[in-house]
Motif scaffolding. Structure first.
Motif, PDB file in Angstrom:
ATOM      1  N   TYR A  86       0.802  -1.217   0.000  1.00  0.00           N
ATOM      2  CA  TYR A  86       0.000   0.000   0.000  1.00  0.00           C
ATOM      3  C   TYR A  86       0.838   1.272   0.000  1.00  0.00           C
ATOM      4  O   TYR A  86       0.297   2.357  -0.249  1.00  0.00           O
ATOM      5  CB  TYR A  86      -0.930   0.007   1.205  1.00  0.00           C
ATOM      6  N   MET A  87       2.121   1.174   0.268  1.00  0.00           N
ATOM      7  CA  MET A  87       2.954   2.365   0.277  1.00  0.00           C
ATOM      8  C   MET A  87       2.977   3.055  -1.079  1.00  0.00           C
ATOM      9  O   MET A  87       3.078   4.293  -1.172  1.00  0.00           O
ATOM     10  CB  MET A  87       4.388   2.003   0.703  1.00  0.00           C
ATOM     11  N   VAL A  88       2.869   2.286  -2.152  1.00  0.00           N
ATOM     12  CA  VAL A  88       3.000   2.860  -3.491  1.00  0.00           C
ATOM     13  C   VAL A  88       1.688   3.421  -4.016  1.00  0.00           C
ATOM     14  O   VAL A  88       1.685   4.095  -5.056  1.00  0.00           O
ATOM     15  CB  VAL A  88       3.546   1.799  -4.470  1.00  0.00           C
ATOM     16  N   LEU A  89       0.570   3.179  -3.341  1.00  0.00           N
ATOM     17  CA  LEU A  89      -0.721   3.631  -3.873  1.00  0.00           C
ATOM     18  C   LEU A  89      -0.819   5.140  -4.036  1.00  0.00           C
ATOM     19  O   LEU A  89      -1.310   5.613  -5.069  1.00  0.00           O
ATOM     20  CB  LEU A  89      -1.853   3.120  -2.970  1.00  0.00           C
ATOM     21  N   PRO A  90      -0.385   5.950  -3.063  1.00  0.00           N
ATOM     22  CA  PRO A  90      -0.503   7.396  -3.273  1.00  0.00           C
ATOM     23  C   PRO A  90       0.335   7.911  -4.437  1.00  0.00           C
ATOM     24  O   PRO A  90       0.000   8.947  -5.027  1.00  0.00           O
ATOM     25  CB  PRO A  90      -0.001   7.991  -1.933  1.00  0.00           C
ATOM     26  N   ALA A  91       1.418   7.205  -4.770  1.00  0.00           N
ATOM     27  CA  ALA A  91       2.336   7.698  -5.809  1.00  0.00           C
ATOM     28  C   ALA A  91       2.056   7.116  -7.187  1.00  0.00           C
ATOM     29  O   ALA A  91       2.480   7.700  -8.193  1.00  0.00           O
ATOM     30  CB  ALA A  91       3.786   7.377  -5.418  1.00  0.00           C
ATOM     31  N   ILE A  92       1.351   5.994  -7.263  1.00  0.00           N
ATOM     32  CA  ILE A  92       1.234   5.302  -8.540  1.00  0.00           C
ATOM     33  C   ILE A  92       0.396   6.093  -9.540  1.00  0.00           C
ATOM     34  O   ILE A  92       0.607   5.995 -10.760  1.00  0.00           O
ATOM     35  CB  ILE A  92       0.645   3.885  -8.341  1.00  0.00           C
ATOM     36  N   THR A  93      -0.553   6.907  -9.065  1.00  0.00           N
ATOM     37  CA  THR A  93      -1.356   7.703  -9.984  1.00  0.00           C
ATOM     38  C   THR A  93      -0.497   8.727 -10.719  1.00  0.00           C
ATOM     39  O   THR A  93      -0.592   8.883 -11.951  1.00  0.00           O
ATOM     40  CB  THR A  93      -2.489   8.416  -9.224  1.00  0.00           C
ATOM     41  N   ASP A  94       0.361   9.440  -9.987  1.00  0.00           N
ATOM     42  CA  ASP A  94       1.250  10.415 -10.625  1.00  0.00           C
ATOM     43  C   ASP A  94       2.229   9.733 -11.575  1.00  0.00           C
ATOM     44  O   ASP A  94       2.519  10.253 -12.661  1.00  0.00           O
ATOM     45  CB  ASP A  94       2.013  11.201  -9.560  1.00  0.00           C
ATOM     46  N   VAL A  95       2.758   8.583 -11.182  1.00  0.00           N
ATOM     47  CA  VAL A  95       3.693   7.857 -12.036  1.00  0.00           C
ATOM     48  C   VAL A  95       2.999   7.426 -13.319  1.00  0.00           C
ATOM     49  O   VAL A  95       3.561   7.547 -14.427  1.00  0.00           O
ATOM     50  CB  VAL A  95       4.257   6.632 -11.284  1.00  0.00           C
ATOM     51  N   THR A  96       1.767   6.941 -13.213  1.00  0.00           N
ATOM     52  CA  THR A  96       1.018   6.512 -14.400  1.00  0.00           C
ATOM     53  C   THR A  96       0.744   7.682 -15.326  1.00  0.00           C
ATOM     54  O   THR A  96       0.918   7.584 -16.551  1.00  0.00           O
ATOM     55  CB  THR A  96      -0.298   5.854 -13.974  1.00  0.00           C
TER      56      THR A  96
ATOM     57  N   GLU B 147      -1.771  14.700  -1.332  1.00  0.00           N
ATOM     58  CA  GLU B 147      -3.210  14.785  -1.084  1.00  0.00           C
ATOM     59  C   GLU B 147      -3.855  13.398  -1.077  1.00  0.00           C
ATOM     60  O   GLU B 147      -4.750  13.123  -0.265  1.00  0.00           O
ATOM     61  CB  GLU B 147      -3.884  15.669  -2.134  1.00  0.00           C
ATOM     62  N   PHE B 148      -3.403  12.520  -1.996  1.00  0.00           N
ATOM     63  CA  PHE B 148      -3.913  11.150  -1.976  1.00  0.00           C
ATOM     64  C   PHE B 148      -3.596  10.471  -0.648  1.00  0.00           C
ATOM     65  O   PHE B 148      -4.434   9.772  -0.071  1.00  0.00           O
ATOM     66  CB  PHE B 148      -3.297  10.335  -3.120  1.00  0.00           C
ATOM     67  N   ALA B 149      -2.382  10.684  -0.163  1.00  0.00           N
ATOM     68  CA  ALA B 149      -1.970  10.071   1.100  1.00  0.00           C
ATOM     69  C   ALA B 149      -2.809  10.598   2.265  1.00  0.00           C
ATOM     70  O   ALA B 149      -3.210   9.822   3.146  1.00  0.00           O
ATOM     71  CB  ALA B 149      -0.482  10.333   1.350  1.00  0.00           C
ATOM     72  N   ASN B 150      -3.094  11.898   2.270  1.00  0.00           N
ATOM     73  CA  ASN B 150      -3.913  12.460   3.347  1.00  0.00           C
ATOM     74  C   ASN B 150      -5.305  11.837   3.372  1.00  0.00           C
ATOM     75  O   ASN B 150      -5.841  11.495   4.441  1.00  0.00           O
ATOM     76  CB  ASN B 150      -4.027  13.977   3.180  1.00  0.00           C
ATOM     77  N   LEU B 151      -5.904  11.698   2.192  1.00  0.00           N
ATOM     78  CA  LEU B 151      -7.238  11.105   2.115  1.00  0.00           C
ATOM     79  C   LEU B 151      -7.217   9.647   2.544  1.00  0.00           C
ATOM     80  O   LEU B 151      -8.094   9.181   3.288  1.00  0.00           O
ATOM     81  CB  LEU B 151      -7.770  11.235   0.684  1.00  0.00           C
ATOM     82  N   MET B 152      -6.210   8.906   2.101  1.00  0.00           N
ATOM     83  CA  MET B 152      -6.119   7.496   2.472  1.00  0.00           C
ATOM     84  C   MET B 152      -5.852   7.314   3.958  1.00  0.00           C
ATOM     85  O   MET B 152      -6.307   6.340   4.570  1.00  0.00           O
ATOM     86  CB  MET B 152      -5.004   6.825   1.659  1.00  0.00           C
ATOM     87  N   LEU B 153      -5.127   8.235   4.557  1.00  0.00           N
ATOM     88  CA  LEU B 153      -4.845   8.143   5.987  1.00  0.00           C
ATOM     89  C   LEU B 153      -6.123   8.274   6.809  1.00  0.00           C
ATOM     90  O   LEU B 153      -6.296   7.579   7.818  1.00  0.00           O
ATOM     91  CB  LEU B 153      -3.848   9.222   6.403  1.00  0.00           C
ATOM     92  N   ILE B 154      -7.025   9.162   6.402  1.00  0.00           N
ATOM     93  CA  ILE B 154      -8.290   9.318   7.121  1.00  0.00           C
ATOM     94  C   ILE B 154      -9.073   8.013   7.092  1.00  0.00           C
ATOM     95  O   ILE B 154      -9.564   7.519   8.117  1.00  0.00           O
ATOM     96  CB  ILE B 154      -9.114  10.464   6.502  1.00  0.00           C
ATOM     97  N   VAL B 155      -9.185   7.443   5.894  1.00  0.00           N
ATOM     98  CA  VAL B 155      -9.943   6.206   5.737  1.00  0.00           C
ATOM     99  C   VAL B 155      -9.251   5.041   6.444  1.00  0.00           C
ATOM    100  O   VAL B 155      -9.875   4.254   7.161  1.00  0.00           O
ATOM    101  CB  VAL B 155     -10.127   5.896   4.243  1.00  0.00           C
ATOM    102  N   GLY B 156      -7.940   4.917   6.252  1.00  0.00           N
ATOM    103  CA  GLY B 156      -7.206   3.790   6.824  1.00  0.00           C
ATOM    104  C   GLY B 156      -7.164   3.821   8.336  1.00  0.00           C
ATOM    105  O   GLY B 156      -7.276   2.770   8.983  1.00  0.00           O
ATOM    106  N   ALA B 157      -7.016   5.004   8.924  1.00  0.00           N
ATOM    107  CA  ALA B 157      -6.971   5.092  10.382  1.00  0.00           C
ATOM    108  C   ALA B 157      -8.299   4.666  10.992  1.00  0.00           C
ATOM    109  O   ALA B 157      -8.333   3.950  12.005  1.00  0.00           O
ATOM    110  CB  ALA B 157      -6.620   6.517  10.796  1.00  0.00           C
ATOM    111  N   ALA B 158      -9.412   5.095  10.379  1.00  0.00           N
ATOM    112  CA  ALA B 158     -10.724   4.683  10.884  1.00  0.00           C
ATOM    113  C   ALA B 158     -10.905   3.171  10.760  1.00  0.00           C
ATOM    114  O   ALA B 158     -11.407   2.514  11.685  1.00  0.00           O
ATOM    115  CB  ALA B 158     -11.825   5.415  10.117  1.00  0.00           C
TER     116      ALA B 158
END
Length: 357
Positions: A22-32, A286-297
C-alpha cells in the motif's frame, strides 16, 4: 489468548506485506500519468489501463486462488504464502529502478501477473493460517485482528509515503517487500496442514483415500460440507471448481455477494484517484492524506470494534453491517461531487464514520 499469541510472527509478516503493497498507492497515480499522459492532469487512457488491470487480475485470481488454496492444504500454508510474497517484490523493484515510460509498461505487465498470484491468494492463505491455529469460537475475533493488522500496514505505508519522495517510495517498498519474504521463511512457523488433513487425503475431493480417522470424522459432515467430484488429476479443474460452487447454496450465495461487492469497490477505486487528480489537481501528498483518514478509521475499528462485536452478534450480522457500510461508501462517493452537495467535507466525515463498520 494463547492461540492468538502464537500468531505473532504471522501478524508481523502480514503487516510488512501490506505496508509494502500500500505504500506505493498514493504515488502510482502520478507515475502513471507522467508515463502515459505527461504534463496532463486528465487522461482517460490511464483509467482504461487501471480498469483493464483490475479485470485481468480478478479473472486470473479466480482461477489461481482456489488452486493455491488447495495446494496449501497439502503442502502447508507457509510454503504457498512464499509464492505471492516473493512475486510481489518484482513490480516494485522495476519502478524502484526507473519510472520512465518503458519501465512503467514493464511494471504494468508484471504487476498484472503478480496480482493474479498475490491479490486473492495472499489474503486467503492468511485467513486459512489463522483458521488452522485458532478455535472456531475465536476465529471471528482473530480474523478481525488480522484485518486490523493489515489496516495498520496500510496506514503505516501511506504515512511513510506521505513524507517520502516518489523515487524513494518505490525503493523503500521494494526493500520492505524483500524483507517480508525473508521474515516469512525464517520466523513464521508452518501451520502444519498435514496435521489437520491427512496426507493421503485431498480435503476438497470425494472418493480420496483417507485414513480411518479422517473418514469417520468426515462422515458426520458429509451432507454439510461442499466437496469436489472425484477426479484422477492432482489438481481440480475449472469444471470441478464450478461444481463445488454450485453444490452448496451457502457457498454459491457467498460467491455471488463477493462478486458484486468487489465489482463495485474495484470499479470505484479504479477511477477515483484519477478523477480527484483531474478535478482538484490532487497529487501524492493529497492522496496520502485522504487514504490516511480512511485507513486510520478502518484500523481502529478492526482492532477494537470488530473483536467486541464478534462476541455480541452473529457473523451474519457482522457481514450485513460490513456490506451496508460498503454500499453507503460507494453511494456517498457517487453524490459527493454533485453540484447540489455543498459541503464535500461533510461527506468525508460520514464516510469516515461508516468506515468504522
Amino acid at each position: 489468548m494463547k492461540d492468538l499469541a502464537g500468531l505473532g510472527h504471522l501478524f508481523v509478516a502480514a503487516f510488512l506485506f501490506h505496508f509494502a503493497s500500500y505504500m506505493v498507492l498514493p504515488a502510482i497515480t502520478d507515475v502513471t500519468m507522467d508515463a502515459v499522459c505527461p504534463g496532463r492532469d486528465e487522461c482517460s487512457v490511464a483509467i482504461y489501463l487501471a480498469g483493464f488491470q483490475s479485470a485481468i487480475t480478478g479473472l486470473g485470481a479466480l482461477v489461481v486462488t482456489p488452486i493455491v488454496g488447495n495446494l496449501s492444504d497439502k503442502y502447508g500454508r507457509k510454503a504457498l504464502m512464499t509464492l505471492p510474497v516473493t512475486v510481489a517484490v518484482v513490480p516494485l523493484f522495476i519502478l524502484a529502478c526507473n519510472r520512465s515510460k518503458v519501465y512503467f509498461y514493464a511494471y504494468y505487465v508484471v504487476r498484472i501477473i503478480a496480482g493474479v498470484f498475490c491479490e486473492g491468494s495472499m489474503h486467503c492463505l492468511l485467513l486459512a493460517y489463522v483458521a488452522d491455529q485458532v478455535g472456531a469460537r475465536r476465529r471471528a475475533a482473530a480474523f478481525g485482528l488480522l484485518a486490523g493488522v493489515s489496516a495498520a500496514g496500510f496506514v503505516s505505508g501511506t504515512l511513510t509515503a506521505r513524507f517520502l519522495p516518489t523515487s524513494s517510495t518505490f525503493q523503500v517498498a521494494a526493500a520492505v517487500a524483500a524483507a517480508t519474504a525473508i521474515y516469512l521463511r525464517v520466523f513464521v512457523p508452518d501451520s502444519g496442514a498435514n496435521s489437520f488433513v491427512d496426507e493421503a487425503c485431498d480435503p476438497l475431493l470425494q472418493g480420496s483415500s483417507c485414513s480411518a480417522t479422517s473418514s469417520s470424522s468426515s462422515l458426520s459432515d458429509e451432507d454439510l460440507t461442499p466437496r469436489l467430484p472425484p477426479h484422477k488429476g492432482g489438481l481440480p479443474s475449472l469444471s470441478d471448481m464450478i461444481a463445488l460452487l454450485t453444490g452448496s447454496v451457502t457457498l454459491s450465495g457467498t460467491a455471488i455477494v463477493t462478486l458484486f461487492y468487489s465489482l463495485g469497490e474495484h470499479g470505484l477505486h479504479a477511477a477515483l484517484l484519477y478523477y480527484l487528480k483531474a478535478q482538484f489537481g490532487y497529487s501524492k501528498d493529497e492522496f496520502a492524506n485522504l487514504m490516511l483518514i480512511v485507513g486510520a478509521a478502518g484500523m481502529l475499528s478492526q482492532l477494537t470494534v470488530m473483536p467486541v462485536l464478534a462476541r455480541l452478534v452473529s457473523e451474519e450480522t457482522l457481514l450485513i453491517l460490513g456490506l451496508l457500510g460498503g454500499c453507503a461508501h460507494v453511494f456517498l462517493y457517487g453524490i459527493a461531487w454533485s453540484y447540489w452537495v455543498i459541503p464535500v467535507e461533510l461527506t468525508v466525515v460520514f464516510y469516515t464514520l461508516l468506515s468504522i463498520l
